[in-house]
Design a protein around this motif. Sequence first.
Motif, short mmCIF file in Angstrom:
data_model
loop_
_atom_site.label_atom_id
_atom_site.label_comp_id
_atom_site.label_asym_id
_atom_site.label_seq_id
_atom_site.Cartn_x
_atom_site.Cartn_y
_atom_site.Cartn_z
N ARG A 53 13.26 -7.21 -39.81
CA ARG A 53 13.45 -8.25 -39.11
C ARG A 53 14.51 -9.19 -39.60
O ARG A 53 14.89 -10.09 -39.06
CB ARG A 53 12.13 -9.03 -38.90
CG ARG A 53 10.87 -8.51 -37.94
CD ARG A 53 9.95 -9.41 -37.40
NE ARG A 53 10.65 -10.20 -36.58
CZ ARG A 53 10.09 -11.15 -35.71
NH1 ARG A 53 8.86 -11.70 -36.12
NH2 ARG A 53 10.71 -11.88 -34.93
N GLU A 56 17.25 -8.36 -37.50
CA GLU A 56 17.18 -8.05 -35.92
C GLU A 56 18.27 -9.04 -35.25
O GLU A 56 18.68 -10.20 -35.64
CB GLU A 56 15.68 -8.37 -35.56
CG GLU A 56 15.62 -9.78 -35.83
CD GLU A 56 14.05 -10.31 -35.49
OE1 GLU A 56 13.11 -9.39 -35.05
OE2 GLU A 56 13.75 -11.47 -35.84
N ARG A 59 21.21 -10.84 -36.87
CA ARG A 59 21.04 -12.17 -37.55
C ARG A 59 21.53 -12.49 -39.08
O ARG A 59 21.92 -13.45 -39.53
CB ARG A 59 19.29 -12.56 -37.58
CG ARG A 59 19.01 -13.96 -38.37
CD ARG A 59 17.51 -14.00 -38.32
NE ARG A 59 17.22 -13.82 -36.82
CZ ARG A 59 16.02 -13.91 -36.23
NH1 ARG A 59 14.94 -13.47 -37.15
NH2 ARG A 59 15.81 -13.70 -34.94
N ASP A 65 21.52 -15.28 -34.83
CA ASP A 65 21.67 -14.08 -34.13
C ASP A 65 23.23 -14.09 -34.02
O ASP A 65 23.94 -14.75 -33.77
CB ASP A 65 21.05 -14.14 -32.75
CG ASP A 65 19.45 -14.20 -33.15
OD1 ASP A 65 19.10 -13.83 -34.13
OD2 ASP A 65 18.81 -14.85 -32.17
N TYR A 296 8.16 -6.76 -29.32
CA TYR A 296 7.46 -8.19 -29.52
C TYR A 296 6.55 -8.08 -28.55
O TYR A 296 6.50 -7.65 -27.65
CB TYR A 296 8.72 -9.23 -29.49
CG TYR A 296 9.89 -8.96 -30.40
CD1 TYR A 296 9.87 -9.64 -31.50
CD2 TYR A 296 10.88 -7.94 -29.86
CE1 TYR A 296 11.00 -9.15 -32.47
CE2 TYR A 296 12.14 -7.91 -30.93
CZ TYR A 296 11.96 -8.50 -32.10
OH TYR A 296 13.15 -8.47 -33.02
N THR A 302 7.50 -12.89 -31.55
CA THR A 302 8.50 -13.32 -30.59
C THR A 302 9.91 -13.58 -31.49
O THR A 302 10.04 -13.35 -32.47
CB THR A 302 8.42 -14.32 -29.80
OG1 THR A 302 8.06 -15.77 -30.69
CG2 THR A 302 6.82 -14.36 -28.96
N HIS A 303 10.88 -13.79 -30.70
CA HIS A 303 12.22 -14.35 -31.42
C HIS A 303 12.99 -15.33 -30.45
O HIS A 303 12.19 -15.76 -29.23
CB HIS A 303 13.02 -12.93 -31.37
CG HIS A 303 13.44 -12.42 -30.05
ND1 HIS A 303 14.50 -12.65 -29.31
CD2 HIS A 303 12.91 -11.28 -29.57
CE1 HIS A 303 14.53 -11.87 -28.46
NE2 HIS A 303 13.67 -11.06 -28.22
N GLN A 304 13.97 -15.89 -30.74
CA GLN A 304 14.48 -16.78 -30.08
C GLN A 304 15.91 -16.79 -29.75
O GLN A 304 16.99 -17.48 -29.60
CB GLN A 304 14.72 -18.01 -30.91
CG GLN A 304 13.29 -18.83 -31.27
CD GLN A 304 13.42 -20.14 -31.82
OE1 GLN A 304 13.64 -20.16 -32.98
NE2 GLN A 304 13.06 -21.16 -31.02
N TYR A 305 16.44 -15.53 -29.12
CA TYR A 305 17.74 -14.83 -28.99
C TYR A 305 18.16 -15.79 -27.53
O TYR A 305 19.33 -16.39 -27.56
CB TYR A 305 17.96 -13.56 -28.80
CG TYR A 305 19.06 -12.80 -28.41
CD1 TYR A 305 20.24 -12.69 -29.45
CD2 TYR A 305 19.88 -12.89 -27.13
CE1 TYR A 305 21.22 -12.29 -29.28
CE2 TYR A 305 21.35 -12.61 -26.84
CZ TYR A 305 21.90 -12.37 -28.02
OH TYR A 305 23.00 -11.94 -27.86
N ARG A 420 9.40 -18.75 -26.28
CA ARG A 420 10.37 -17.72 -26.97
C ARG A 420 10.65 -16.70 -26.12
O ARG A 420 10.46 -16.51 -25.00
CB ARG A 420 10.02 -17.58 -28.41
CG ARG A 420 9.75 -18.98 -29.13
CD ARG A 420 9.05 -18.74 -30.34
NE ARG A 420 9.41 -17.70 -31.36
CZ ARG A 420 10.31 -18.19 -32.39
NH1 ARG A 420 10.71 -19.36 -32.67
NH2 ARG A 420 10.77 -17.13 -33.03
N THR A 422 10.84 -11.82 -26.00
CA THR A 422 10.16 -10.88 -26.22
C THR A 422 11.03 -9.48 -26.12
O THR A 422 10.41 -8.28 -26.27
CB THR A 422 8.58 -10.59 -25.71
OG1 THR A 422 8.84 -10.75 -24.27
CG2 THR A 422 7.89 -11.72 -26.12
N TRP A 425 14.58 -5.41 -30.01
CA TRP A 425 15.74 -5.18 -30.72
C TRP A 425 15.90 -3.81 -31.18
O TRP A 425 15.13 -2.97 -31.71
CB TRP A 425 15.87 -5.99 -31.74
CG TRP A 425 17.02 -5.61 -32.98
CD1 TRP A 425 16.71 -5.03 -34.31
CD2 TRP A 425 18.36 -5.74 -32.80
NE1 TRP A 425 17.99 -4.77 -34.67
CE2 TRP A 425 19.07 -5.14 -34.00
CE3 TRP A 425 19.26 -6.39 -31.88
CZ2 TRP A 425 20.39 -5.18 -34.12
CZ3 TRP A 425 20.48 -6.42 -32.14
CH2 TRP A 425 21.28 -5.85 -33.10
#
Length: 563
Positions: A53, A56, A59, A65, A296, A302-305, A420, A422, A425
């Motif tokens: 991570r 991912e 980043r 990112d 995710y 989760t992520h914030q892309y 956020r 999902t 990646w």
Amino acid sequence: MRKNVINYILSLLILMSACSIDITPTDRYTEEVIWDSENSIDLYVNGLYTEFRTFEFGRFPIGYDNATDGLTDIMKYTSQASGNGTVNILASDASRYTASTPGITYWASAYTRIRRINEFIYGLQNYSNTSEEQKLAFEAEARFIRGYVYFWLARINGSFVIIDDLEGHTSLTNDRSSEDECYNFIAEDFAFAAQHLPETRLASATGRATKGAALSLLARTWLYAASIAEFDRNQYNNDPKTGIPNEKAKTYYENAIVAAEAVVALANQGVYDLESNFAEIFTKSNNKESIFRIDYVTQFITHQYDFGFVPPGDAPGQAMVYGVPTAELVDAFEMADGSKFNWANGMHAANPYENRESRFYATILYNGATWKGRTLNTTDGGGEDGFVQIGTISEPRKTVTGYYAKKLLDPGNTSFIQNRSTQSWHEIRYAEVLLILSEAQILSEKLTEGRTTLNILRNKRGLPNVTANTREQLFEAIQHERMVELAFEGHRYWDLRRWRLAHVKLNNIRFTGHKINNLGSGYMYEKVVCDTRDREFIGQMYYLPIPLAEIQRNTAITQIQGW
């Protein structure tokens, strides 16, 4: 299946919350709760995977990112302020890279993770009661992760300290090994992993390493080693431990071919394949092109892309728009018939976004594109999604090139601010393996095979065969194909470095965008710079320094020459 995945992730979260437990050798490895339970061992392994991570969505190294793509010719970060604009500072000021503040460093974090992995392997071998077969499988996963960690050190520093046991870590008396030894050590870890990992996993174990994943990263490792041997030739650093003898290039290309062909063999068995719909690779997790990925689950991991890269009209006043595609990338995408796009061609210039190859429409959001039910207006004065000239606003949160990055965004996610994101990646996918194979074949003088491999990928993307015939022409074709196929997947910066082209492509230059003016009867496309300063990449930066604090901690380490 969804319940199994959630349970798997909950177990991982429980382990992560307990990561403060520092297991040290001999006095604590005998705890039954750890080594007498295969489930506990399994959870320990799960915890080691969190290292992925760190990287991912490209980043690393700045925490944003697409950070390393923002250092290159394919993406421009929009902010001019410290923090969000750190990428621009590093891209345009080589003096920011010093031993005190390396700019890009992974050293301390890497060795923290390596210690955990070595502790795990030590305990597994000395205290676990599980079967020998299961021990090998667990060790294979640990060494897969360790190989990945060391690979990042090789990318950044070239030469590092090899530690494969607990004593080596605690003594702090080891100097760097040669770059050649480092790449061979990484290859040994991935080769061991490939030998002992399964070809496939149950759905409940998605995200765990497989034979194909290990072989793919092994192929990537050998390609990098071959690139250093081919292109470095000790031109940029006189350090006795950096560089790889030029005569080893052919052997390492051959090694890359062997590993990549083993992945192709798995594809021929139905394990992997190229997907027909390029866009869906990045929004549909369960696809044959994905070899190793991070999944995710809403509300859990989760992520914030999307928050960072959607056009601002998706969330007015909230979307960040960290980075946007450059005109250099946009113009690199071919026409649908495989011809080069050219602004000097009147038909191309009149309708620059028509009849382009399929990857263009999956990667770039342009003026007039349909996105989430609206037509994007990226013109100068185009409202929420409109153009802003770089340097006029410190934090524009709009495009400064006339474009937005579409690839990796979730077109169905309209609640990314609250919930956020999902979408998965993909650390490595089958298309990259074919590009690795093609490059290794071409540069080892297997031109026919390399062209055929490249055309397999191009044909799947709806493009005709390349017409290049010579080694030089085919190598240029590979460079182009990697630029557009792998855009925003975190490869461009490291490719230019391993080819020793970064000081040519990323130095003393300003990249561009298109300021689009709506004339009522049509559009006028004005090429504008999107950098406020020249980019800077000097040869010294091919081997970044070991942080000074680490040199002070371990007096046996010699700093990379030049720093």
